[in-house]
Design a protein around this motif. Structure first.
Motif, mmCIF file in Angstrom:
data_model
loop_
_atom_site.group_PDB
_atom_site.id
_atom_site.type_symbol
_atom_site.label_atom_id
_atom_site.label_comp_id
_atom_site.label_asym_id
_atom_site.label_seq_id
_atom_site.Cartn_x
_atom_site.Cartn_y
_atom_site.Cartn_z
ATOM 1 N N VAL A 75 0.804 -1.390 0.143
ATOM 2 C CA VAL A 75 0.066 -0.144 0.082
ATOM 3 C C VAL A 75 0.915 1.285 -0.063
ATOM 4 O O VAL A 75 0.291 2.456 -0.491
ATOM 5 N N LYS A 76 2.003 1.132 0.421
ATOM 6 C CA LYS A 76 3.057 2.277 0.640
ATOM 7 C C LYS A 76 4.533 1.877 0.481
ATOM 8 O O LYS A 76 4.886 0.886 0.678
ATOM 9 N N GLU A 77 5.021 2.769 -0.593
ATOM 10 C CA GLU A 77 6.543 2.532 -0.620
ATOM 11 C C GLU A 77 7.299 3.878 -0.609
ATOM 12 O O GLU A 77 6.851 4.910 -1.049
ATOM 13 N N ASN A 78 8.468 3.783 0.262
ATOM 14 C CA ASN A 78 9.258 5.038 0.387
ATOM 15 C C ASN A 78 10.684 4.551 -0.620
ATOM 16 O O ASN A 78 11.164 3.526 -0.166
ATOM 17 N N GLU A 122 17.347 1.992 -2.321
ATOM 18 C CA GLU A 122 16.732 1.328 -1.293
ATOM 19 C C GLU A 122 15.100 1.582 -1.063
ATOM 20 O O GLU A 122 14.797 2.676 -1.335
ATOM 21 N N ILE A 123 14.536 0.406 -1.184
ATOM 22 C CA ILE A 123 12.933 0.556 -1.029
ATOM 23 C C ILE A 123 12.536 -0.034 0.350
ATOM 24 O O ILE A 123 12.724 -1.102 0.507
ATOM 25 N N GLU A 124 11.488 0.745 0.873
ATOM 26 C CA GLU A 124 11.035 0.655 2.179
ATOM 27 C C GLU A 124 9.377 0.188 1.752
ATOM 28 O O GLU A 124 8.721 1.174 0.871
ATOM 29 N N ILE A 125 8.969 -0.794 2.268
ATOM 30 C CA ILE A 125 7.548 -1.179 1.764
ATOM 31 C C ILE A 125 6.783 -1.089 3.254
ATOM 32 O O ILE A 125 7.113 -1.641 4.316
ATOM 33 N N THR A 126 5.317 -0.850 3.048
ATOM 34 C CA THR A 126 4.193 -1.241 4.077
ATOM 35 C C THR A 126 3.230 -1.969 3.037
ATOM 36 O O THR A 126 2.825 -1.534 2.021
ATOM 37 N N ALA A 127 2.751 -3.094 3.706
ATOM 38 C CA ALA A 127 1.736 -3.956 3.132
ATOM 39 C C ALA A 127 0.727 -4.319 4.139
ATOM 40 O O ALA A 127 1.056 -4.435 5.218
ATOM 41 N N ALA A 128 -0.683 -4.278 3.375
ATOM 42 C CA ALA A 128 -1.595 -4.896 4.385
ATOM 43 C C ALA A 128 -1.780 -6.167 4.018
ATOM 44 O O ALA A 128 -1.900 -6.836 3.034
ATOM 45 N N LEU A 129 -1.619 -7.037 5.087
ATOM 46 C CA LEU A 129 -1.683 -8.590 5.042
ATOM 47 C C LEU A 129 -3.158 -9.174 4.768
ATOM 48 O O LEU A 129 -4.055 -8.492 5.244
#
Length: 132
Positions: A75-78, A122-129
Motif C-alpha cells: 500500500v505504500k513504498e518509500n 533502497e526501497i521500504e514497503i508497507t503492506a496490508a496483509l
C-alpha cells in the motif's frame, strides 16, 4: 502486549547491522529498506539502477511471500535513490513489479548515499496483509 512478529530474510547480516527485514504488527507488514545485495550482504549490480531495482524487489517479494502476501498487498513504498535521473530513467523497471495491480502510494527521495556506496536504491514497503 503488542501483536508483533519479527522476520529475518538474511539473519546473520541483519543482526550484525542491528535490524530486522520486516516486522508484522497486526495485519500490517513493515519491510525495512531493501537494497541490491546478495545473501552475504555484498552489493550487486554496481552502476545499474534497473538491475538494482529488480534485486531490491526480489528481496521484497521473498519477504511478502513469508507472510502469505504478494505485491498486490503493498500500500505504500518509500524509495531512496542516490541518482534521481537514473531512477527516473529506470522507473519502468519499478512499475513492472506492479503489472496489472493498483500502484501503491509512493515517495521517492534523492539522498547522498546508502549503507553501501555501490547501492543506488533502497526501497521500504508497507503492506496490508491478507486476513487469515
Amino acid at each position: 502486549m503488542i501483536d508483533r512478529q519479527t522476520f529475518h530474510l538474511r539473519p546473520e547480516g541483519e543482526k550484525a547491522f542491528g535490524y530486522a527485514q520486516a516486522v508484522r504488527s497486526g495485519r500490517t507488514l513493515h519491510i525495512s529498506g531493501s537494497l541490491s545485495v546478495d545473501d552475504a550482504f555484498r552489493p550487486e549490480f554496481p552502476g545499474d539502477m534497473a538491475a538494482q531495482i529488480g534485486s531490491a524487489y526480489a528481496a521484497i517479494r521473498r519477504t511478502l511471500e513469508a507472510f502469505g502476501a504478494t505485491m498486490a498487498n503493498v500500500v505504500k513504498e518509500n524509495i531512496y535513490v542516490t541518482d534521481m535521473d537514473s531512477f527516473i530513467a529506470a522507473n519502468g523497471a519499478r512499475i513492472a513489479h506492479y503489472a496489472g495491480l493498483d500502484l501503491p502510494a509512493t515517495t521517492a527521495v534523492e539522498v547522498r548515499r546508502l549503507a553501501f556506496p555501490e547501492c543506488m536504491i533502497e526501497i521500504e514497503i508497507t503492506a496490508a496483509l491478507p486476513t487469515a
